[in-house]
Design a protein around this motif. Structure first.
Motif, PDB file in Angstrom:
ATOM      1  N   LEU A  65       7.100  -7.846  -0.055  1.00  0.00           N
ATOM      2  CA  LEU A  65       7.878  -7.880   1.175  1.00  0.00           C
ATOM      3  C   LEU A  65       8.744  -6.630   1.331  1.00  0.00           C
ATOM      4  O   LEU A  65       9.595  -6.354   0.491  1.00  0.00           O
ATOM      5  CB  LEU A  65       8.775  -9.124   1.195  1.00  0.00           C
ATOM      6  CG  LEU A  65       9.637  -9.315   2.441  1.00  0.00           C
ATOM      7  CD1 LEU A  65       8.772  -9.549   3.670  1.00  0.00           C
ATOM      8  CD2 LEU A  65      10.617 -10.469   2.241  1.00  0.00           C
ATOM      9  N   PRO A  74       7.612 -10.303   9.579  1.00  0.00           N
ATOM     10  CA  PRO A  74       7.593  -9.818   8.194  1.00  0.00           C
ATOM     11  C   PRO A  74       6.677  -8.594   8.054  1.00  0.00           C
ATOM     12  O   PRO A  74       5.589  -8.548   8.623  1.00  0.00           O
ATOM     13  CB  PRO A  74       7.034 -11.001   7.397  1.00  0.00           C
ATOM     14  CG  PRO A  74       7.079 -12.177   8.329  1.00  0.00           C
ATOM     15  CD  PRO A  74       6.955 -11.621   9.710  1.00  0.00           C
ATOM     16  N   PHE A  76       4.915  -6.073   5.097  1.00  0.00           N
ATOM     17  CA  PHE A  76       4.534  -6.073   3.690  1.00  0.00           C
ATOM     18  C   PHE A  76       3.813  -4.782   3.320  1.00  0.00           C
ATOM     19  O   PHE A  76       3.384  -4.016   4.184  1.00  0.00           O
ATOM     20  CB  PHE A  76       3.588  -7.253   3.382  1.00  0.00           C
ATOM     21  CG  PHE A  76       4.198  -8.615   3.520  1.00  0.00           C
ATOM     22  CD1 PHE A  76       4.747  -9.255   2.426  1.00  0.00           C
ATOM     23  CD2 PHE A  76       4.211  -9.272   4.750  1.00  0.00           C
ATOM     24  CE1 PHE A  76       5.304 -10.516   2.540  1.00  0.00           C
ATOM     25  CE2 PHE A  76       4.759 -10.539   4.881  1.00  0.00           C
ATOM     26  CZ  PHE A  76       5.312 -11.157   3.768  1.00  0.00           C
ATOM     27  N   GLY A 136       9.214 -11.568  -4.584  1.00  0.00           N
ATOM     28  CA  GLY A 136       8.611 -10.972  -3.404  1.00  0.00           C
ATOM     29  C   GLY A 136       8.082  -9.576  -3.616  1.00  0.00           C
ATOM     30  O   GLY A 136       7.894  -8.823  -2.660  1.00  0.00           O
TER      31      GLY A 136
END
Length: 287
Positions: A65, A74, A76, A136
């Motif tokens: 993340l 989000p 990534f 993450g």
């Protein structure tokens, strides 16, 4: 003046990194985007800039993340493949960086450093067994001994020494012809930033300085440094160079610095590029 590799606006969302359910929700978000990289170099989009693709399920590599944008989408980047060889100090991406906005360069710089760190830290530094991603993508944990490891940042001091109305610039042997920059060096264990500035200037140029002052800082993702800009003062301009570190150095005045920053053919040296904090230091000093 904005510094290169600063200004990313993504919310780093630490609360999602530490919550497995929230992280899974972010991964499953149909809006989720993934940064496209070639190793650790970015792949330009059709109109320049970074290229993003839907996170989807077509890649077995774990997503890490980067954060959430203002709309809560989000973002990534994928972990490196186990067999992937990465040259973290390669500067081939430098010719592509002008395609990025300042915010994109900052976002890319963080992703680049994160991917590189994982590529170089697949094994536990305590027991030597393989480690796995957690938080993450912002850490690795050893299943054998339970040790946790986190991405590191290497502090580097980069400084202008002043003597009257002149500052010191130097060059390493690998620099392009005519290119000069601020002197720099890594901070060592057990010393302050001020002590590191004074030590590096003495070791590389043989000058004693005082009145060390902080100017600005910049992340530098080659591979993962934090450049800490400073100024210092000396009353003795005599130089004794460590030629294993510095090929040449010289004192330059404001008119000469301004000519170099303007790209004048008659300038005594070629100035650092706009992305580098060394240029910021020279611009700031030259007024």
């Amino acid at each position: 003046m904005p510094l290169g590799f600063t200004g990313a606006r993504l919310d780093r969302a630490d609360q999602i990194r530490t919550d497995a359910a929230a992280f899974a929700t972010a991964v499953a978000d149909p809006r989720a985007l993934c940064l496209v990289l070639d190793g650790i170099d970015f792949v330009p989009g059709e109109c320049g800039g970074l290229r993003w693709e839907p996170l989807g399920d077509g890649d077995d590599r774990a997503p890490m993340l980067l954060g959430l944008d203002e709309a809560g989408v989000p973002h990534f980047v994928r972990e490196p493949a186990p067999s992937q060889r990465i040259d973290a100090r390669s500067r081939t991406v430098m010719r592509l960086l002008p395609l990025l906005s300042g915010e994109e360069a900052a976002l890319y710089g963080g992703a680049r450093s994160l991917v590189d760190w994982h590529a170089r830290h697949r094994f536990c530094a305590v027991c030597g067994n393989p480690s796995a991603l957690f938080r993450g993508g912002w850490g690795r944990k050893c299943d054998s001994c339970g040790s946790e490891h986190f991405p590191r940042v290497d502090p580097v001091v980069i400084m202008l020494a002043e003597c009257g109305d002149r500052v010191l610039v130097g060059r390493q042997g690998g620099f392009p012809p005519g290119f000069f920059s601020a002197l720099a060096g890594f901070v060592e264990p057990g010393e302050s930033l001020e002590e590191a500035v004074a030590r590096e200037l003495f070791e590389e140029a043989g000058i004693r300085v005082s009145d060390v002052s902080y100017v600005a800082s910049q992340p530098w993702p080659f591979p993962s440094s934090l450049m800490i800009g400073a100024r210092a003062v000396t009353d003795d301009p005599a130089l004794t160079l460590d030629t294993t570190e510095i090929e040449a150095a010289m004192w330059v005045d404001r008119a000469e610095v301004r000519a170099a920053l303007a790209g004048d053919m008659g300038a005594p040296f070629m100035a650092p590029p706009p992305l580098a904090i060394a240029r910021y230091l020279l611009e700031d000093w030259a007024g």
